[in-house]
Write an enzyme that holds these catalytic residues in place. Structure first.
Site, PDB file in Angstrom:
ATOM      1  N   CYS A  91       0.837  -1.215   0.000  1.00 45.17           N
ATOM      2  CA  CYS A  91       0.000   0.000   0.000  1.00 45.17           C
ATOM      3  C   CYS A  91       0.863   1.254   0.000  1.00 45.17           C
ATOM      4  CB  CYS A  91      -0.938  -0.001   1.208  1.00 45.17           C
ATOM      5  SG  CYS A  91      -2.243  -1.240   1.058  1.00 45.17           S
ATOM      6  N   HIS A 129      -6.560   3.679   4.184  1.00 45.07           N
ATOM      7  CA  HIS A 129      -6.647   2.298   4.665  1.00 45.07           C
ATOM      8  C   HIS A 129      -8.024   2.049   5.283  1.00 45.07           C
ATOM      9  CE1 HIS A 129      -2.196   1.130   4.702  1.00 45.07           C
ATOM     10  NE2 HIS A 129      -2.824   0.089   4.197  1.00 45.07           N
TER      11      HIS A 129
END
Ligand code: PCA
Length: 202
Positions: free
Chosen positions: A141, A165
């Site tokens: 990520c 997130h």
């Protein structure tokens, strides 16, 4: 306004990922905003390929990357991406880089250019748990967030971008795990997109 939203395939021991499941729910969700979605592989060396193509062809005004952080119980608005790959586990083709740079010679970090405090306020108003996070980790990520902000900076593109997130979704979580219903996740993302599109329209 054009908005590119990305999510991730499942990874490690999880068989689902809310950032993947929410993508089909977002199309046509926000008036005045053309939304394209893209599912990304959890692979360090390939994660940016399709994002780059979409930035070049779709020419979004906004890029929002989504991913799962299963230890978080709130929507986490990531402030910063750092120039490091330091995997806690293998990616989906078995790579596990340790202490490597994402871009050799690239700057140490990039800040998100999304209006994080505005997003935070919009979600708080709807009682959706949210906070500004100071680490996106050092796995895939963080990797895609860094690549995207680096590409935008290098090419001087008029795009705001960042990473959000998500917690586990209730539908995949065990009873004792922190989680959020998929519909609430969808609502949160729609509200955030709406808040940037509305600003642009005014
Ligand atoms: N979360 C991982 C990668 C894919 C995802 O959804 C991360 O936080 O790096």
């Amino acid at each position: 306004m054009r908005c590119l939203i990305t999510g991730f395939e499942p990874f490690l021991e999880r068989s689902e990922n809310p950032s993947m499941d929410v993508l089909p729910l977002l199309k046509n969700e926000v008036v005045g905003c053309e939304i394209e979605t893209l599912l990304l592989p959890v692979i360090f060396d390939q994660v940016f390929d399709d994002v780059k193509t979409m930035i070049d062809t779709f020419k979004p005004d906004i890029v929002i990357h989504l991913g799962l952080a299963e230890d978080r119980d709130k929507i986490a608005l990531e402030r910063v991406a750092i120039n490091i790959k330091d995997a806690r586990g293998k990616d989906n083709i078995g790579n596990c880089p340790i202490d490597e740079k994402i871009v050799i010679g690239g700057q140490p970090a990039y800040f998100s250019s999304l209006p994080l405090r505005k997003f935070e306020a919009v979600l708080r108003q709807e009682n959706i748990p949210v906070y500004v996070s100071n680490t996106a980790g050092t796995y895939v990520c963080n990797n895609v967030m860094y690549h995207t902000l680096h590409y935008i900076a290098q090419n001087n593109l008029p795009i705001i971008a960042g990473f959000i997130h998500l917690p586990l979704m209730k539908e995949q979580a065990k009873e004792d795990e922190k989680a959020m219903p998929l519909q609430e996740i969808k609502k949160a993302i729609s509200l955030m997109i709406q808040s940037v599109c509305t600003k642009a329209l005014n």
